[in-house]
Design an enzyme around this catalytic site. Structure first.
Site, PDB file in Angstrom:
ATOM      1  N   CYS A 115      12.593 -24.878  -0.824  1.00 16.40           N
ATOM      2  CA  CYS A 115      12.844 -24.921  -0.088  1.00 16.40           C
ATOM      3  C   CYS A 115      13.027 -26.193   0.958  1.00 16.40           C
ATOM      4  CB  CYS A 115      11.495 -23.964   0.990  1.00 16.40           C
ATOM      5  SG  CYS A 115      11.239 -22.200   0.766  1.00 16.40           S
ATOM      6  N   HIS A 252      11.162 -26.408   8.397  1.00 23.77           N
ATOM      7  CA  HIS A 252      11.695 -25.135   7.802  1.00 23.77           C
ATOM      8  C   HIS A 252      10.421 -23.581   7.802  1.00 23.77           C
ATOM      9  CE1 HIS A 252      11.739 -22.647   4.785  1.00 23.77           C
ATOM     10  NE2 HIS A 252      10.643 -22.549   3.892  1.00 23.77           N
ATOM     11  N   ASN A 282      12.937 -15.909   5.748  1.00 19.59           N
ATOM     12  CA  ASN A 282      12.704 -17.429   5.118  1.00 19.59           C
ATOM     13  C   ASN A 282      13.604 -17.773   4.340  1.00 19.59           C
ATOM     14  OD1 ASN A 282      12.233 -19.572   3.360  1.00 19.59           O
ATOM     15  ND2 ASN A 282      10.074 -19.310   3.059  1.00 19.59           N
TER      16      ASN A 282
HETATM   17  N1  ACO Z   1       2.745  -5.239   3.801  1.00 18.51           N
HETATM   18  C1  ACO Z   1       0.902  -4.268   3.580  1.00 18.51           C
HETATM   19  N2  ACO Z   1       0.084  -4.932   3.278  1.00 18.51           N
HETATM   20  C2  ACO Z   1       0.218  -6.097   1.914  1.00 18.51           C
HETATM   21  C3  ACO Z   1       1.460  -6.983   1.558  1.00 18.51           C
HETATM   22  C4  ACO Z   1       2.872  -6.337   2.744  1.00 18.51           C
HETATM   23  N3  ACO Z   1       3.473  -6.497   2.796  1.00 18.51           N
HETATM   24  N4  ACO Z   1       1.204  -8.202   0.928  1.00 18.51           N
HETATM   25  C5  ACO Z   1       0.517  -7.699   1.523  1.00 18.51           C
HETATM   26  N5  ACO Z   1      -0.369  -7.230   1.668  1.00 18.51           N
HETATM   27  C6  ACO Z   1      -1.796  -6.753   0.904  1.00 18.51           C
HETATM   28  C7  ACO Z   1      -2.337  -7.212  -0.079  1.00 18.51           C
HETATM   29  O1  ACO Z   1      -2.223  -6.553  -1.171  1.00 18.51           O
HETATM   30  C8  ACO Z   1      -3.859  -7.077   0.708  1.00 18.51           C
HETATM   31  O2  ACO Z   1      -4.293  -6.308   0.094  1.00 18.51           O
HETATM   32  P1  ACO Z   1      -5.824  -6.078  -0.500  1.00 18.51           P
HETATM   33  O3  ACO Z   1      -7.033  -6.651   0.506  1.00 18.51           O
HETATM   34  O4  ACO Z   1      -6.094  -4.161   0.014  1.00 18.51           O
HETATM   35  O5  ACO Z   1      -5.682  -6.486  -1.350  1.00 18.51           O
HETATM   36  C9  ACO Z   1      -3.915  -7.517   1.869  1.00 18.51           C
HETATM   37  O6  ACO Z   1      -2.181  -7.589   2.259  1.00 18.51           O
HETATM   38  C10 ACO Z   1      -4.226  -8.999   2.175  1.00 18.51           C
HETATM   39  O7  ACO Z   1      -3.113  -9.650   1.201  1.00 18.51           O
HETATM   40  P2  ACO Z   1      -3.308 -11.461   1.163  1.00 18.51           P
HETATM   41  O8  ACO Z   1      -2.270 -12.434   0.587  1.00 18.51           O
HETATM   42  O9  ACO Z   1      -4.458 -11.719   0.977  1.00 18.51           O
HETATM   43  O10 ACO Z   1      -2.772 -11.828   2.426  1.00 18.51           O
HETATM   44  P3  ACO Z   1      -2.368 -12.730   3.402  1.00 18.51           P
HETATM   45  O11 ACO Z   1      -3.155 -13.427   4.995  1.00 18.51           O
HETATM   46  O12 ACO Z   1      -2.987 -14.691   2.886  1.00 18.51           O
HETATM   47  O13 ACO Z   1      -1.173 -13.241   3.731  1.00 18.51           O
HETATM   48  C11 ACO Z   1       0.978 -13.985   3.085  1.00 18.51           C
HETATM   49  C12 ACO Z   1       0.012 -13.021   2.883  1.00 18.51           C
HETATM   50  C13 ACO Z   1       2.234 -13.733   4.749  1.00 18.51           C
HETATM   51  C14 ACO Z   1       2.423 -14.284   1.980  1.00 18.51           C
HETATM   52  C15 ACO Z   1       0.321 -15.247   3.411  1.00 18.51           C
HETATM   53  O14 ACO Z   1      -0.433 -15.721   2.136  1.00 18.51           O
HETATM   54  C16 ACO Z   1       1.413 -16.606   3.587  1.00 18.51           C
HETATM   55  O15 ACO Z   1       2.271 -16.538   4.870  1.00 18.51           O
HETATM   56  N6  ACO Z   1       1.946 -17.695   2.613  1.00 18.51           N
HETATM   57  C17 ACO Z   1       2.567 -18.668   2.294  1.00 18.51           C
HETATM   58  C18 ACO Z   1       3.330 -17.603   1.944  1.00 18.51           C
HETATM   59  C19 ACO Z   1       4.619 -18.425   2.731  1.00 18.51           C
HETATM   60  O16 ACO Z   1       5.535 -18.604   3.205  1.00 18.51           O
HETATM   61  N7  ACO Z   1       5.351 -18.887   1.491  1.00 18.51           N
HETATM   62  C20 ACO Z   1       6.957 -19.664   1.610  1.00 18.51           C
HETATM   63  C21 ACO Z   1       6.878 -20.925   1.483  1.00 18.51           C
HETATM   64  S1  ACO Z   1       7.199 -21.783   0.895  1.00 18.51           S
HETATM   65  C22 ACO Z   1       8.554 -21.629   0.809  1.00 18.51           C
HETATM   66  O17 ACO Z   1       9.479 -21.493   1.396  1.00 18.51           O
HETATM   67  C23 ACO Z   1       9.686 -21.453  -0.588  1.00 18.51           C
END
Ligand code: ACO
Length: 325
Positions: A115, A252, A282
């Site tokens: 990224c 980004h 993304n």
């Molecule tokens: N739909 C519904 N529920 C979901 C989904 C989905 N797509 N994905 C995960 N969940 C659930 C999980 O299973 C979990 O359920 P549980 O509580 O029953 O176990 C719950 O939602 C919470 O999951 P978390 O992973 O803790 O959710 P979080 O609030 O952290 O959000 C996210 C997840 C959006 C991925 C967040 O962590 C994030 O934005 N991280 C940064 C990721 C990113 O931007 N990566 C790219 C940057 S680097 C690059 O660009 C290569």
């Protein structure tokens, strides 16, 4: 003393026709529009058609950037493509784009920083220009992340999309002040201790397969804002400029919450933040030039504006580029 700067001559972008909405995704995995929008700000992303490759997307963005710059590919001496999703393991995808642009002179190579790829490629182009090794450089970010997603993994497949963006840079002489046009400074960082937080579980030398993207989302989130702020602050310290001097912040486009938190930590007015993640998802190395091009096309970015680019991604890698448009 006259100083050489890398000045933006033009920019362009390309998105595949097919848009995949959150509602479409809810038919494929256990998710909802509400969950995706609330956690990421993403409403839709574009997906490359069957047979449409990274070089196809990159070529279209390159053509648009050359048209915007009002120049022909024959006047380029270097093409740098940032991608983590090349058409083939080799040759470099940039060479395919070079050929399709009708160029058989100069050089073309790919850079791989996921990224952060576009920021790495801009920094490399700037170094070539400042060293006198190139006068006109085409910098492209192009990705087909849809090809490395596990479409059954709802924690990752909702986040990414396909697309491409490009910028033409030209060596121009100026006084060397922060008011001159061109790239003022670039800051790159990486730290391989974070590899397993965001990676692809395949590759030619390890599994002989392409593999799928794997991510510990919370871990990425935890590090992103601090890393982004560090390289943006470094750029401010070096130039003596501040968040108040910025005209536009073009981050980004990974996640609206990361973008908002970074801008807040850096004291950047939300009105100055260019955000396209809702429409593109993304797109990895393509996200910054896609956002740049949108803000340029709709008249937000004007000649003389001070623009901060930043990115963070797999590796981890991260970096910033501060430029006067
Ligand atoms: N739909 C519904 N529920 C979901 C989904 C989905 N797509 N994905 C995960 N969940 C659930 C999980 O299973 C979990 O359920 P549980 O509580 O029953 O176990 C719950 O939602 C919470 O999951 P978390 O992973 O803790 O959710 P979080 O609030 O952290 O959000 C996210 C997840 C959006 C991925 C967040 O962590 C994030 O934005 N991280 C940064 C990721 C990113 O931007 N990566 C790219 C940057 S680097 C690059 O660009 C290569």
């Amino acid at each position: 003393m006259r100083v050489v700067r890398s000045v933006v001559l033009g920019c362009g972008s390309y998105l595949p026709e097919k848009a995949l909405t959150n509602s479409d995704l809810a038919q494929m995995v256990d998710t909802s529009d509400e969950w995706i929008v609330q956690r990421t700000g993403i409403s839709q992303r574009h997906i490359a058609a069957e047979g449409q490759t990274t070089s196809d997307l990159g070529y279209n963005a390159a053509k648009a950037a050359l048209d915007d710059a009002g120049i022909d590919a024959s006047s380029l001496d270097l093409i740098i493509l940032a991608t983590a999703t090349p058409d083939n393991t080799f040759p470099a995808t940039s060479v395919s784009i070079q050929h399709r642009l009708g160029m058989s002179h100069g050089a073309a190579f790919d850079v791989h920083a996921v990224c952060s790829g576009f920021v790495y490629a801009m920094t490399t182009a700037d170094a070539y220009i400042k060293a006198g090794l190139a006068k006109r450089v085409l910098v492209i970010g192009a990705e087909t992340f849809s090809r490395i997603l596990d479409w059954e993994d709802r924690t990752t497949c909702v986040l990414f999309g396909d697309g491409a963006g490009a910028v033409v840079l030209e060596a121009q002489e100026g006084e060397g002040t922060v008011d001159d046009r061109g790239i003022l400074t670039c800051k790159l960082r990486s730290d391989g201790c974070h590899q397993k937080k965001l990676y692809v579980d395949g590759g030619p030398s390890s599994t002989q397969t392409v593999g799928h993207l794997r991510m510990e989302g919370r871990e990425v989130f935890k590090h992103a804002v601090g890393m982004i702020s560090d390289v943006v602050d470094d750029a401010f310290s070096e130039t003596g400029l501040t968040a108040d001097d910025l005209t536009w912040f073009v981050p980004h486009q990974a996640n609206k919450r990361i973008i908002d938190s970074s801008a807040k930590k850096l004291g950047i007015d939300p009105q100055k933040v260019v955000c396209t993640v809702q429409k593109h998802g993304n797109t990895s190395a393509a996200s910054v030039p896609l956002a740049l091009t949108e803000a340029r096309r709709d008249g937000r970015i004007k000649t003389g504006d001070l623009v901060m680019l930043e990115a963070m991604g797999g590796g981890f890698t991260w970096g910033s580029v501060l430029l006067r448009w």
